[in-house]
Structure formats: structure tokens, C-alpha cells
Design a protein around this motif. Structure first.
Motif, PDB file in Angstrom:
ATOM      1  N   GLU A 106       0.812  -1.212   0.000  1.00  0.00           N
ATOM      2  CA  GLU A 106       0.000   0.000   0.000  1.00  0.00           C
ATOM      3  C   GLU A 106       0.849   1.268   0.000  1.00  0.00           C
ATOM      4  O   GLU A 106       0.335   2.362  -0.262  1.00  0.00           O
ATOM      5  CB  GLU A 106      -0.916   0.000   1.229  1.00  0.00           C
ATOM      6  N   ASN A 107       2.145   1.125   0.289  1.00  0.00           N
ATOM      7  CA  ASN A 107       3.047   2.275   0.321  1.00  0.00           C
ATOM      8  C   ASN A 107       4.015   2.254  -0.864  1.00  0.00           C
ATOM      9  O   ASN A 107       5.076   2.876  -0.812  1.00  0.00           O
ATOM     10  CB  ASN A 107       3.846   2.278   1.633  1.00  0.00           C
ATOM     11  N   ALA A 108       3.654   1.545  -1.930  1.00  0.00           N
ATOM     12  CA  ALA A 108       4.543   1.414  -3.087  1.00  0.00           C
ATOM     13  C   ALA A 108       4.714   2.721  -3.845  1.00  0.00           C
ATOM     14  O   ALA A 108       5.642   2.855  -4.643  1.00  0.00           O
ATOM     15  CB  ALA A 108       4.018   0.330  -4.029  1.00  0.00           C
ATOM     16  N   ASP A 109       3.836   3.702  -3.607  1.00  0.00           N
ATOM     17  CA  ASP A 109       3.940   4.971  -4.330  1.00  0.00           C
ATOM     18  C   ASP A 109       5.088   5.832  -3.815  1.00  0.00           C
ATOM     19  O   ASP A 109       5.522   6.768  -4.499  1.00  0.00           O
ATOM     20  CB  ASP A 109       2.626   5.747  -4.224  1.00  0.00           C
ATOM     21  N   ASN A 110       5.614   5.538  -2.632  1.00  0.00           N
ATOM     22  CA  ASN A 110       6.748   6.265  -2.063  1.00  0.00           C
ATOM     23  C   ASN A 110       7.944   5.312  -2.013  1.00  0.00           C
ATOM     24  O   ASN A 110       7.983   4.383  -1.217  1.00  0.00           O
ATOM     25  CB  ASN A 110       6.408   6.774  -0.661  1.00  0.00           C
ATOM     26  N   ASP A 111       8.926   5.538  -2.882  1.00  0.00           N
ATOM     27  CA  ASP A 111      10.050   4.607  -3.004  1.00  0.00           C
ATOM     28  C   ASP A 111      10.841   4.480  -1.712  1.00  0.00           C
ATOM     29  O   ASP A 111      11.257   3.378  -1.331  1.00  0.00           O
ATOM     30  CB  ASP A 111      10.988   5.054  -4.136  1.00  0.00           C
ATOM     31  N   VAL A 112      11.081   5.597  -1.025  1.00  0.00           N
ATOM     32  CA  VAL A 112      11.898   5.560   0.193  1.00  0.00           C
ATOM     33  C   VAL A 112      11.191   4.749   1.276  1.00  0.00           C
ATOM     34  O   VAL A 112      11.789   3.855   1.898  1.00  0.00           O
ATOM     35  CB  VAL A 112      12.197   6.991   0.678  1.00  0.00           C
ATOM     36  N   ILE A 113       9.927   5.047   1.518  1.00  0.00           N
ATOM     37  CA  ILE A 113       9.172   4.319   2.535  1.00  0.00           C
ATOM     38  C   ILE A 113       9.028   2.844   2.147  1.00  0.00           C
ATOM     39  O   ILE A 113       9.187   1.940   2.975  1.00  0.00           O
ATOM     40  CB  ILE A 113       7.779   4.951   2.744  1.00  0.00           C
ATOM     41  N   TYR A 114       8.747   2.601   0.872  1.00  0.00           N
ATOM     42  CA  TYR A 114       8.539   1.226   0.395  1.00  0.00           C
ATOM     43  C   TYR A 114       9.806   0.392   0.585  1.00  0.00           C
ATOM     44  O   TYR A 114       9.755  -0.736   1.105  1.00  0.00           O
ATOM     45  CB  TYR A 114       8.131   1.254  -1.074  1.00  0.00           C
ATOM     46  N   ASN A 115      10.951   0.931   0.179  1.00  0.00           N
ATOM     47  CA  ASN A 115      12.205   0.195   0.345  1.00  0.00           C
ATOM     48  C   ASN A 115      12.558   0.017   1.822  1.00  0.00           C
ATOM     49  O   ASN A 115      13.121  -1.017   2.215  1.00  0.00           O
ATOM     50  CB  ASN A 115      13.341   0.919  -0.378  1.00  0.00           C
ATOM     51  N   GLY A 116      12.231   1.029   2.640  1.00  0.00           N
ATOM     52  CA  GLY A 116      12.468   0.889   4.073  1.00  0.00           C
ATOM     53  C   GLY A 116      11.624  -0.210   4.687  1.00  0.00           C
ATOM     54  O   GLY A 116      12.094  -0.969   5.552  1.00  0.00           O
ATOM     55  N   LEU A 117      10.376  -0.331   4.256  1.00  0.00           N
ATOM     56  CA  LEU A 117       9.507  -1.400   4.748  1.00  0.00           C
ATOM     57  C   LEU A 117      10.026  -2.768   4.315  1.00  0.00           C
ATOM     58  O   LEU A 117      10.016  -3.722   5.107  1.00  0.00           O
ATOM     59  CB  LEU A 117       8.086  -1.187   4.221  1.00  0.00           C
ATOM     60  N   LEU A 118      10.486  -2.866   3.069  1.00  0.00           N
ATOM     61  CA  LEU A 118      11.032  -4.145   2.591  1.00  0.00           C
ATOM     62  C   LEU A 118      12.275  -4.532   3.381  1.00  0.00           C
ATOM     63  O   LEU A 118      12.460  -5.703   3.731  1.00  0.00           O
ATOM     64  CB  LEU A 118      11.371  -4.040   1.102  1.00  0.00           C
ATOM     65  N   SER A 119      13.134  -3.545   3.676  1.00  0.00           N
ATOM     66  CA  SER A 119      14.345  -3.820   4.440  1.00  0.00           C
ATOM     67  C   SER A 119      14.007  -4.297   5.856  1.00  0.00           C
ATOM     68  O   SER A 119      14.582  -5.270   6.353  1.00  0.00           O
ATOM     69  CB  SER A 119      15.219  -2.563   4.503  1.00  0.00           C
ATOM     70  N   PHE A 120      13.053  -3.625   6.510  1.00  0.00           N
ATOM     71  CA  PHE A 120      12.670  -4.016   7.868  1.00  0.00           C
ATOM     72  C   PHE A 120      12.010  -5.391   7.865  1.00  0.00           C
ATOM     73  O   PHE A 120      12.299  -6.237   8.728  1.00  0.00           O
ATOM     74  CB  PHE A 120      11.715  -2.978   8.462  1.00  0.00           C
ATOM     75  N   ASN A 121      11.147  -5.640   6.907  1.00  0.00           N
ATOM     76  CA  ASN A 121      10.456  -6.924   6.840  1.00  0.00           C
ATOM     77  C   ASN A 121      11.435  -8.062   6.597  1.00  0.00           C
ATOM     78  O   ASN A 121      11.287  -9.167   7.160  1.00  0.00           O
ATOM     79  CB  ASN A 121       9.408  -6.890   5.730  1.00  0.00           C
ATOM     80  N   SER A 122      12.451  -7.826   5.775  1.00  0.00           N
ATOM     81  CA  SER A 122      13.468  -8.851   5.535  1.00  0.00           C
ATOM     82  C   SER A 122      14.297  -9.118   6.787  1.00  0.00           C
ATOM     83  O   SER A 122      14.647 -10.260   7.079  1.00  0.00           O
ATOM     84  CB  SER A 122      14.378  -8.416   4.379  1.00  0.00           C
ATOM     85  N   ALA A 123      14.585  -8.061   7.552  1.00  0.00           N
ATOM     86  CA  ALA A 123      15.379  -8.220   8.771  1.00  0.00           C
ATOM     87  C   ALA A 123      14.615  -8.940   9.872  1.00  0.00           C
ATOM     88  O   ALA A 123      15.224  -9.541  10.768  1.00  0.00           O
ATOM     89  CB  ALA A 123      15.840  -6.852   9.272  1.00  0.00           C
ATOM     90  N   MET A 124      13.286  -8.910   9.827  1.00  0.00           N
ATOM     91  CA  MET A 124      12.488  -9.561  10.872  1.00  0.00           C
ATOM     92  C   MET A 124      12.724 -11.067  10.923  1.00  0.00           C
ATOM     93  O   MET A 124      12.498 -11.700  11.952  1.00  0.00           O
ATOM     94  CB  MET A 124      10.999  -9.277  10.636  1.00  0.00           C
ATOM     95  N   THR A 125      13.218 -11.653   9.834  1.00  0.00           N
ATOM     96  CA  THR A 125      13.530 -13.084   9.839  1.00  0.00           C
ATOM     97  C   THR A 125      14.596 -13.384  10.887  1.00  0.00           C
ATOM     98  O   THR A 125      14.538 -14.415  11.565  1.00  0.00           O
ATOM     99  CB  THR A 125      14.015 -13.532   8.449  1.00  0.00           C
ATOM    100  N   ASP A 126      15.588 -12.487  11.019  1.00  0.00           N
ATOM    101  CA  ASP A 126      16.662 -12.679  12.001  1.00  0.00           C
ATOM    102  C   ASP A 126      16.345 -12.018  13.338  1.00  0.00           C
ATOM    103  O   ASP A 126      16.846 -12.455  14.374  1.00  0.00           O
ATOM    104  CB  ASP A 126      17.975 -12.112  11.456  1.00  0.00           C
TER     105      ASP A 126
END
Length: 240
Positions: free
Chosen positions: A58-78
Motif C-alpha cells: 500500500e506504500n509502493a507509491d513512495n520509493d523511500v518508505i517502500y524500500n524501508g519497509l522491505l528492508s525491515f520486513n526482511s530483517a524480521m527473519t533474524d
């Protein structure tokens, strides 16, 4: 003795530098900086809630926020379970009003640091980058480094083996794609042509000889033509 004193002096300098670094790191935050840390900690909590709710797209329209969410979500695995934030630090830029905020995140498996780069070019604070870095222990870092080294070396050796196999197959390429020489058929054809020419020459010679013999016989008999007889064959006679 001099070497020992030199080593002790180096150790003293290193300890002094470490103490200076610790003093800078433990510098208390101002009231304004504490408010900023609290504000950006709330931003990190909001990022975690968005990732937990599965609303990243839902936040794909803002590249900075979108990439930040992807980075945080990926880190949640560890990171494991999110246990909240635990303060942070602010690093100011020397040549501009931009600054970097690092918020500490506590997790059940690993802690992490969310790095938010903020710019003030437009007069208001705006994010230019958001990234989450998981904090691993020294043993885990060494294990990952060893795995990366093994993977890199293994890949190199596999590629070298493949190259050597390909090079060894070069000797078979001419055999697979080489053209087989067909037996020459030109010589027999030439021989046939020569034989045909010889037969034609012999036939012409026989016809000429037959014409001469016919004319001789006609002259001997006193007739002016060779209609009364035909020379059918000419044979050589051999005297013993």
C-alpha cells in the motif's frame, strides 16, 4: 626492555583512543534530541505495524518508505519477535542540515538498528533512506564470512573445472564436425572419356581403311562404284 616499553606505550595509546570514543558515544542527549529520538522511535513502531499487517504494497507509491519497509520486513527473519525500541543516536552532517538517526530495536533472536537518513533541503524533515541492519555476534559474523569464503572458492573451482573440461573436449570437435573426404570419381570419368575417344578414333580409322579397300577392289574389277560389295570387317594377318 625498549621493545617492552614501546609495546606498553602503544597499548596505552589504544586504550586512550578507546576511552575518547566511549566518552563521545556516552555524551548525553539534549532535550531536543531526546524528543527527536522519541519521534523517530514512533516511526519505527509504525514501520513494524505496517509490516506485521502485511500492508507493505500500500506504500509502493513512495520509493523511500517502500524500500524501508522491505528492508525491515526482511530483517524480521533474524530479529524474531519485535520487542520495541531502545533509544538511539543522532549524527549530524558537517556541511548541511541533514542528519542520520539510528534507532535501536530489540528482538527475541537478534537486536537491530534502523537507520533513517533525513534531509532538510525543503525546510521540512524528509526521509531519503531507511534501512534496517541486524546486529550479529562475532561468532555469527565469522561463520557467515567462512560460508561466503567457501562459496566463493567453491564457485571458482567449479568454474575452473568446467573450463578445463570444455578445453579437453576441443580435441573431439574436429572429429565430430569434420567433413569426410569422398573418393575421387573424376579419374574413372576421365578414363571413360579417354576410352570413348580411343574407340571413336579406331572406328574412324576402320572406316577410312574400309573405304580405301573398297575403292581398290572397285578399280581392280574395273567398275566405277562399290555398290556390288561391302567390306564388313578388317582383320590383320600375321605371317609365321
Amino acid at each position: 626492555m625498549k621493545k617492552l616499553l614501546a609495546i606498553l606505550g602503544m597499548i596505552t595509546c589504544m586504550v586512550g583512543l578507546a576511552a575518547c570514543g566511549t566518552a563521545e558515544d556516552t555524551t548525553p542527549l539534549t532535550a531536543e534530541e531526546e524528543q527527536m529520538i522519541a519521534f523517530y522511535s514512533q516511526n519505527v513502531d509504525a514501520i513494524q505495524r505496517i509490516c506485521e499487517a502485511g500492508a507493505i504494497e500500500e506504500n509502493a507509491d513512495n520509493d523511500v518508505i517502500y524500500n524501508g519497509l522491505l528492508s525491515f520486513n526482511s530483517a524480521m527473519t533474524d530479529i524474531g519477535s519485535y520487542l520495541g525500541t531502545n533509544g538511539g543516536v543522532i549524527e549530524y552532517s558537517d556541511d548541511s542540515d541533514d542528519y542520520i538517526v539510528r534507532i535501536n530495536v530489540n528482538g527475541s533472536d537478534h537486536n537491530a538498528v534502523v537507520e533513517l537518513v533525513v534531509t532538510m533541503e525543503t525546510g521540512t524533515a524528509q526521509f531519503t533512506s531507511i534501512a534496517t541492519n541486524v546486529e550479529y555476534s562475532f561468532g555469527e559474523k565469522m561463520e557467515k564470512a567462512a560460508l561466503n569464503t567457501l562459496l566463493g572458492m567453491g564457485t571458482v573451482f567449479v568454474v575452473l573445472i568446467l573450463i578445463s573440461l570444455i578445453i579437453s573436449l576441443f580435441s573431439f570437435i574436429p572429429k565430430l564436425f569434420g567433413k569426410k573426404k569422398e573418393p575421387e570419381k573424376a579419374q574413372p570419368e576421365k578414363n571413360d572419356v579417354v576410352a570413348q575417344i580411343s574407340e571413336k578414333e579406331e572406328l574412324n580409322d576402320d572406316l577410312e581403311l574400309a573405304a580405301v579397300i573398297s575403292a581398290t577392289i572397285a578399280a581392280y574389277e574395273g567398275s566405277g562404284s562399290t555398290d556390288g560389295f561391302v567390306v564388313r570387317s578388317i582383320r590383320k594377318s600375321y605371317k609365321k
